[in-house]
Design an enzyme around this catalytic site. Structure first.
Site, PDB file in Angstrom:
ATOM      1  N   GLY A 218      38.191  44.004  44.981  1.00  0.00           N
ATOM      2  CA  GLY A 218      37.716  44.670  46.866  1.00  0.00           C
ATOM      3  C   GLY A 218      39.364  44.027  47.970  1.00  0.00           C
ATOM      4  N   ALA A 219      40.288  43.134  46.607  1.00  0.00           N
ATOM      5  CA  ALA A 219      41.795  42.801  47.642  1.00  0.00           C
ATOM      6  C   ALA A 219      42.972  43.008  46.486  1.00  0.00           C
ATOM      7  CB  ALA A 219      41.776  41.905  47.424  1.00  0.00           C
ATOM      8  N   SER A 220      42.494  43.322  45.379  1.00  0.00           N
ATOM      9  CA  SER A 220      43.489  43.989  44.499  1.00  0.00           C
ATOM     10  C   SER A 220      43.523  45.192  43.110  1.00  0.00           C
ATOM     11  CB  SER A 220      44.464  42.706  44.439  1.00  0.00           C
ATOM     12  OG  SER A 220      43.197  42.138  43.120  1.00  0.00           O
ATOM     13  N   THR A 221      44.545  45.440  43.162  1.00  0.00           N
ATOM     14  CA  THR A 221      44.001  46.475  41.777  1.00  0.00           C
ATOM     15  C   THR A 221      44.743  46.415  40.671  1.00  0.00           C
ATOM     16  OG1 THR A 221      43.871  49.190  41.205  1.00  0.00           O
ATOM     17  CG2 THR A 221      45.219  48.622  42.507  1.00  0.00           C
ATOM     18  N   GLN A 222      44.746  46.613  39.257  1.00  0.00           N
ATOM     19  CA  GLN A 222      45.257  46.365  38.095  1.00  0.00           C
ATOM     20  C   GLN A 222      44.893  47.609  37.434  1.00  0.00           C
ATOM     21  OE1 GLN A 222      44.641  43.099  40.373  1.00  0.00           O
ATOM     22  NE2 GLN A 222      42.690  43.754  39.464  1.00  0.00           N
TER      23      GLN A 222
ATOM     24  N   GLU B 253      44.440  38.785  35.578  1.00  0.00           N
ATOM     25  CA  GLU B 253      43.480  39.303  36.099  1.00  0.00           C
ATOM     26  C   GLU B 253      43.656  40.233  35.279  1.00  0.00           C
ATOM     27  OE1 GLU B 253      40.749  41.107  40.204  1.00  0.00           O
ATOM     28  OE2 GLU B 253      42.419  39.467  40.149  1.00  0.00           O
TER      29      GLU B 253
END
Length: 487
Positions: free
Chosen positions: A191-195, A152
């Site tokens: 919504g559920a993770s950050t990269q 992602e």
């Protein structure tokens, strides 16, 4: 008359030849469904090329937001996950020319929402239902899969740099060339993770964070990491859990991150039905138990709750971001999109505040938290659904950027908060399609030209010939006219 006919014929032939030589290849299309944790978005891409790896910059032809939640929300009813996609897929049938349907690749990539499903059989059933729906459409379906967090991050980085033509650029003389400019780092808040992903020449001490890419004959060493449970929606769930835990899991709770005047009733399962909050379930957990929560707008207390989501104490490497995750020193410019963009856009357009430094972000978060519900509604009535959450999210964005990723007064101005590059949304979807269709080749681009060199030579000679014929004809006509007047 004969000369005029010859000139007209030559001109017609030249125009026809020019039209034939410069006619655009039949456009190609590609479809990617971004199955996120909170919702699914469909993107249709278009590019003028006969061969996929001879393409110019791909543009976004159209998009569609799927109604309802993400496909992971249908774990208890998998067939509904497939049905939810039909409205947007029907739009794709209309948006893509019928003759291109069987040649249009169709992909679905699921992200952190599906990664959070702890039951592998449940995720398999959802993907099977989605696959059955996608296969029923007349496109070239090429698979539905769950992306890793690293995928992602890297595909988002590829998308941003591809759209901004940092890998390769199409020159005005009809040639591809590699621009001599550095790549941009990419920060995504889903919504559920950050990269966070960026190119670096510094040693990457944790091999799990290193990705080597070879694009257009150039090798890129990229650092990337995805923080699961640090996406916007999961952060808000975790915040509610922190607030209830601090108040002893009472039935009536005061939330310092909600504005004064706002209140809501919800069930415990709305907070704890996630692996991100499961560890903080109260001992006597009743999923149907109702909680009455009201906002107190306490900026300092909210900041303490948000800060407690991170761990900055342990690091087994020379340098860490948070939660013991290695991160090399920042380098270059960055682009921040998804919820990073929406949060900063709210601060700038609704709160009328500039965001040029970490201190600006800090004071803006304080201003949001101190505003009451009535004030916020007057400022942005169309955003009523999200207004109560901007205090917590703004504090999170401030902390993750400044304290987590270590952007300071000198490096913060290097971040551009953007939703799109041109008319194309920035995210992992385009990079994913480019990778799977081999539209970014690993071998040398070879300075590919927009048209064959010999074709350009023929066209130039043709134009010269037409001009000479026209001049010769005009000269003859003038000369014959003079002779006629003399006689």
């Amino acid at each position: 008359t004969q000369s005029r006919n010859s000139l007209a014929a030559a001109a017609h032939w030249s125009c026809a030849s020019l039209s034939l030589s410069l006619s655009r290849p039949v456009p190609q299309y590609g479809i990617v469904l971004d199955a996120g944790s909170s919702h699914t978005a469909m993107f249709i891409y278009k590019w003028p090329a006969d061969k996929e790896n001879d393409t110019g910059i791909v543009s976004q032809h159209s998009m569609c937001d799927v109604e309802g939640g993400g496909i992971s929300s249908y774990a208890e009813n998998p067939p509904a996950a497939g049905k939810s996609l039909k409205q947007c897929l029907d739009q794709a049938v209309s948006d893509v020319p019928k003759e291109r349907h069987p040649l249009t690749p169709l992909y679905l990539g699921a992200t952190a929402g599906m990664r959070l499903l702890t039951d592998p059989q449940a995720s398999d059933r959802v993907l099977s239902a989605v696959t059955a729906t996608l296969k029923s459409y007349p496109f070239d379906f090429r698979g539905a899969k769950i992306l890793s967090g690293e995928d992602e991050g890297v595909f988002g980085w590829v998308t941003a740099n591809y759209l901004l033509e940092n890998f390769i650029k199409y020159g005005w003389i009809g040639q591809w060339f590699r621009p001599k400019k550095p790549t941009l780092g990419a920060m995504d808040l889903g919504g559920a993770s950050t990269q966070i992903t960026f190119e670096t020449q510094k040693p990457i001490e944790d091999p799990r964070n290193e990705v080597t890419l070879r694009l257009y004959g150039q090798t890129y060493k990229v650092y990337t990491h995805s923080f699961l449970c640090y996406g916007r929606d999961q952060i808000l769930r975790r915040m509610l859990s922190k607030v209830m835990k601090a108040d002893g899991y009472k039935t009536n709770v005061s939330n310092p991150c909600w504005p004064k005047g706002y209140q809501r009733n919800f069930k415990l399962q709305d907070v704890y039905d996630s692996p991100c909050t499961a560890v903080e379930k109260p001992d006597s957990y009743d999923p149907q138990r109702s909680i009455d929560m009201s906002g107190s707008g306490d900026t300092a207390q909210c900041r303490l709750h948000v800060d407690s989501l991170f761990s900055f104490t342990s690091c087994s490497f020379t340098n860490c971001s948070f939660d013991g995750v290695f991160q090399p020193g920042l380098s270059g410019n960055f682009i921040a999109f998804s919820a990073f963009f929406y949060t900063v856009d709210f601060i700038q357009t609704v709160m009328k505040r500039r965001v040029a430094s970490p201190d600006d972000l800090n004071t803006a978060a304080e201003a949001i938290c101190s505003a009451n519900w009535t004030e916020l509604l007057l400022k942005a009535p169309v955003q009523k659904k999200w207004l109560q959450d901007y205090c917590a999210v703004a504090n999170f964005v401030y902390l993750v950027i400044s304290k987590g990723y270590r952007f300071d007064e000198s490096s913060f101005p290097n971040i551009a908060f953007q939703k799109k590059a041109g008319d194309t949304s920035i995210g992992w979807a385009l990079g994913y399609m480019l990778n799977l269709t081999n539209m970014i080749p690993a071998d040398e681009a070879g300075f590919r030209k927009g048209a064959n060199y010999s074709s350009w030579v023929v066209l130039i000679l043709l134009f010269v010939a037409v001009i000479l014929i026209a001049l010769g004809t005009a000269f003859c006509l003038l000369r014959s006219g003079k002779q006629h007047r003399t006689m």
